[in-house]
Each structure stands twice: as C-alpha cells, then as structure tokens.
Design a protein around this motif. Structure first.
Motif, PDB file in Angstrom:
ATOM      1  N   GLU A 202     -13.086  24.054  16.203  1.00 43.92           N
ATOM      2  CA  GLU A 202     -13.750  25.339  16.370  1.00 43.92           C
ATOM      3  C   GLU A 202     -12.795  26.344  17.002  1.00 43.92           C
ATOM      4  N   GLU A 203     -12.623  27.500  16.371  1.00 43.91           N
ATOM      5  CA  GLU A 203     -11.772  28.553  16.887  1.00 43.91           C
ATOM      6  C   GLU A 203     -12.636  29.697  17.405  1.00 43.91           C
ATOM      7  N   VAL A 204     -12.383  30.087  18.652  1.00 39.77           N
ATOM      8  CA  VAL A 204     -13.128  31.173  19.281  1.00 39.77           C
ATOM      9  C   VAL A 204     -12.134  32.230  19.735  1.00 39.77           C
ATOM     10  N   ALA A 205     -12.386  33.482  19.375  1.00 40.18           N
ATOM     11  CA  ALA A 205     -11.475  34.573  19.719  1.00 40.18           C
ATOM     12  C   ALA A 205     -11.969  35.297  20.958  1.00 40.18           C
ATOM     13  N   GLY A 206     -11.043  35.714  21.793  1.00 44.37           N
ATOM     14  CA  GLY A 206     -11.389  36.460  22.995  1.00 44.37           C
ATOM     15  C   GLY A 206     -10.163  36.648  23.859  1.00 44.37           C
ATOM     16  N   ALA A 207     -10.185  37.683  24.699  1.00 39.77           N
ATOM     17  CA  ALA A 207      -9.024  37.962  25.538  1.00 39.77           C
ATOM     18  C   ALA A 207      -8.828  36.864  26.591  1.00 39.77           C
ATOM     19  N   PHE A 208      -9.920  36.490  27.280  1.00 40.27           N
ATOM     20  CA  PHE A 208      -9.862  35.457  28.308  1.00 40.27           C
ATOM     21  C   PHE A 208     -11.031  34.505  28.083  1.00 40.27           C
ATOM     22  N   LEU A 209     -10.712  33.244  27.857  1.00 45.59           N
ATOM     23  CA  LEU A 209     -11.734  32.263  27.509  1.00 45.59           C
ATOM     24  C   LEU A 209     -11.797  31.148  28.550  1.00 45.59           C
ATOM     25  N   SER A 210     -13.013  30.687  28.818  1.00 42.59           N
ATOM     26  CA  SER A 210     -13.229  29.541  29.698  1.00 42.59           C
ATOM     27  C   SER A 210     -14.225  28.607  29.034  1.00 42.59           C
ATOM     28  N   LYS A 211     -13.997  27.303  29.189  1.00 43.26           N
ATOM     29  CA  LYS A 211     -14.891  26.315  28.584  1.00 43.26           C
ATOM     30  C   LYS A 211     -15.697  25.620  29.672  1.00 43.26           C
ATOM     31  N   LEU A 212     -16.986  25.550  29.451  1.00 39.13           N
ATOM     32  CA  LEU A 212     -17.904  24.902  30.382  1.00 39.13           C
ATOM     33  C   LEU A 212     -18.620  23.780  29.654  1.00 39.13           C
ATOM     34  N   GLU A 213     -18.603  22.579  30.226  1.00 39.69           N
ATOM     35  CA  GLU A 213     -19.301  21.439  29.629  1.00 39.69           C
ATOM     36  C   GLU A 213     -20.464  21.032  30.531  1.00 39.69           C
ATOM     37  N   LEU A 214     -21.616  20.862  29.916  1.00 35.91           N
ATOM     38  CA  LEU A 214     -22.804  20.393  30.624  1.00 35.91           C
ATOM     39  C   LEU A 214     -23.245  19.081  29.988  1.00 35.91           C
ATOM     40  N   THR A 215     -23.197  17.999  30.743  1.00 34.44           N
ATOM     41  CA  THR A 215     -23.581  16.680  30.234  1.00 34.44           C
ATOM     42  C   THR A 215     -24.773  16.170  31.022  1.00 34.44           C
ATOM     43  N   PHE A 216     -25.841  15.808  30.329  1.00 33.68           N
ATOM     44  CA  PHE A 216     -27.049  15.335  30.971  1.00 33.68           C
ATOM     45  C   PHE A 216     -27.001  13.819  31.144  1.00 33.68           C
TER      46      PHE A 216
END
Length: 284
Positions: A141-155
């Motif tokens: 998956e490619e996501v465009a943006g100036a500044f990107l952060s990834k957040l993972e939520l696992t239940f």
C-alpha cells in the motif's frame, strides 16, 4: 480491462430467462456483422463460463451488466421472462454492449456500454451501486503525504468493530490518510483497506473518532496519519542536567505535563526551545 481491445455490439435482440435457475439467454448482433445473430447464455451460479447448454456457449458477464441483471432478477414475478428492452436498441446514438472478443471463447465476457447502462438505470429506476466499503490489499500500500506516521492498534482478540477512537498529541492539522485492518494475526490473511469516503471522521483538540459505514471483524488496525506542515525539533541537554529532566519538563508545563485536557501540546516546542537554554545554564 481498460487497456483491452473491445468489439462493440450494436444491439441486443432479446434477453430472456426461462425459469428461476436458468441463466439468461442473450441474442445480439455480431460485432463484425450486424446481420449475423449470435446466441449465448450468461454465466450464473448454475452455469459457468466456458460451458455449453444445448450447444450454446456460456460466457462471462461484465460488472456493470451483472449489476443490472441482479437488480432485475428479484422483481421477476413469472417465467419465462423477457426484459423490457426486448427487440429495441437502448442507445440510438451509440453501441449498447461490448465484448472482449469477436469469437466465442472460454474467456469471453459481455459488458454494457456506459451510455446504455445509464439509460437502463433511468428507465428501470435502478439506483447506481454504492462504492465498495473496503478493498483487498494485494500489493504494498502506497500512501502520499508530506509527513506520515503509522499507528497500529492490536486487540486482545478479534471481533466486530464499528468505531475507533484514539488521542493524537501533535501539531495540527492531521488527517487520516489510510486505514487497513486484519481479521487474524496468527496466519496470513488478505488485508482490507477501508474506504474512508464512506466513513465518518470526527475530531476535537486531541481525539479522533472514526465511525465505519458497517462493522468489520478485525484483530489489528494499521492507521496512517498525515501532516502537511509538521515540524521536527531537536533539543540538546548537558549530560549533568539529564537526571532532573523529567522534573523540569513537568515544571515548565505548570505541573500539568500529563494532563491532556488542559495542556495545548502544539505550543510545547516553542516553550521548550525558549526554556532549555536557561535550564542548561542552571536556571530553574
């Protein structure tokens, strides 16, 4: 299929259904010879493309054409049934259908032309299909943006989820650029990307609330956040001052360092940059 060559069909002479289980029988003008009539059955759950029924081939159906057939089918009250455009041309200014081949082959499919599709929707009061709620992620998956952060939520365990809420402490504005979820993390499953156009996103100073169009069965969410005007600040501390840093950080925020309801974190970088120099110089 956008790059494939199509053979255009002038008109469909008849489209009938013998009974509830039978596939649709379509008779149309040959793409290369309008005077030549071609007969095919349209694939359904009881007849697969590539089969033959009484020496008549079964062919595939394009997505738009299938949507029309699926919309007509529940309203059929008696059999045999012929659709309302029997013997008539749909679009008098253009072609009605198209096929990926002029010959009857195992991979042949028939699709309706866009202009004819719209005319049928209007004539039969068929609502345009809703966009998909989610998509299979079959490649990175490619996501465009100036500044990107990834957040993972696992239940702790997988279950139905209709709303997500999380707090973000950073410079504003921030937007949700992408959300992908997994239904299982113990084995490989195809990730699903949520269509954000059909989701409701609410936000206040800190909290983001995402309401999905329908519940999804998920174990883990992977959320990408994007900022267009983020800033990165680097601070230097003298080694002998590091020991008291937590206490000092609390002091310069008036004792409210951990109180998210009263501290505006967007101002922290300015406060720190002005105060750290004094702190390094021993001024507390």
């Amino acid at each position: 299929m956008a790059d494939e060559k199509y053979y255009y069909i002038e008109k469909c002479y008849s489209l009938t259904k013998e009974d509830y289980f039978s596939p649709w029988l379509m008779k149309y003008s040959h793409p290369l010879d309008n005077q030549n009539l071609v007969s095919v059955y349209l694939e359904n759950r009881y007849a697969q493309a590539g089969d033959f029924i009484e020496k008549i081939p079964v062919v595939g159906v394009g997505e738009d054409f299938q949507y029309i057939l699926d919309s007509i089918f529940p309203n059929i009250t008696s059999y045999p049934y012929a659709w309302p455009f029997e013997g008539s041309k749909i679009d008098i200014n253009g072609y009605d259908f198209k096929s990926n081949t002029a010959k009857q082959t195992d991979d042949q499919f028939i699709e309706i032309v866009d202009s004819a599709r719209t005319l049928i929707w209007e004539a039969l009061n068929i609502e345009a299909p809703l966009p998909p709620l989610e998509f299979d992620v079959t490649k990175p998956e490619e996501v465009a943006g100036a500044f990107l952060s990834k957040l993972e939520l696992t239940f702790e365990k997988a279950g139905p989820v209709s709303t997500l809420a999380f707090d973000v402490y950073s410079l504003k504005p921030i937007k949700i650029a992408s959300i992908v979820y997994l239904s299982d993390t113990t084995r490989y499953v195809v990730p699903k990307k949520i269509n954000l156009d059909l989701a409701s996103i609410e936000q206040d100073d800190y909290t983001y609330r995402l309401k999905l169009a329908k519940p999804v069965f998920a174990k883990r969410f992977i959320i990408v956040l994007a900022q267009n005007n983020a800033s990165q600040n680097a601070f230097s501390f003298k080694k002998d001052r590091l020991e008291n840093l937590p206490k000092y950080a609390k002091k310069i925020t008036n004792g409210k360092y951990l109180d998210k309801s009263t501290v505006d974190t967007s101002h922290w970088s300015n406060t720190l940059s002005k105060s750290i120099e004094a702190y390094n110089n021993g001024e507390e």
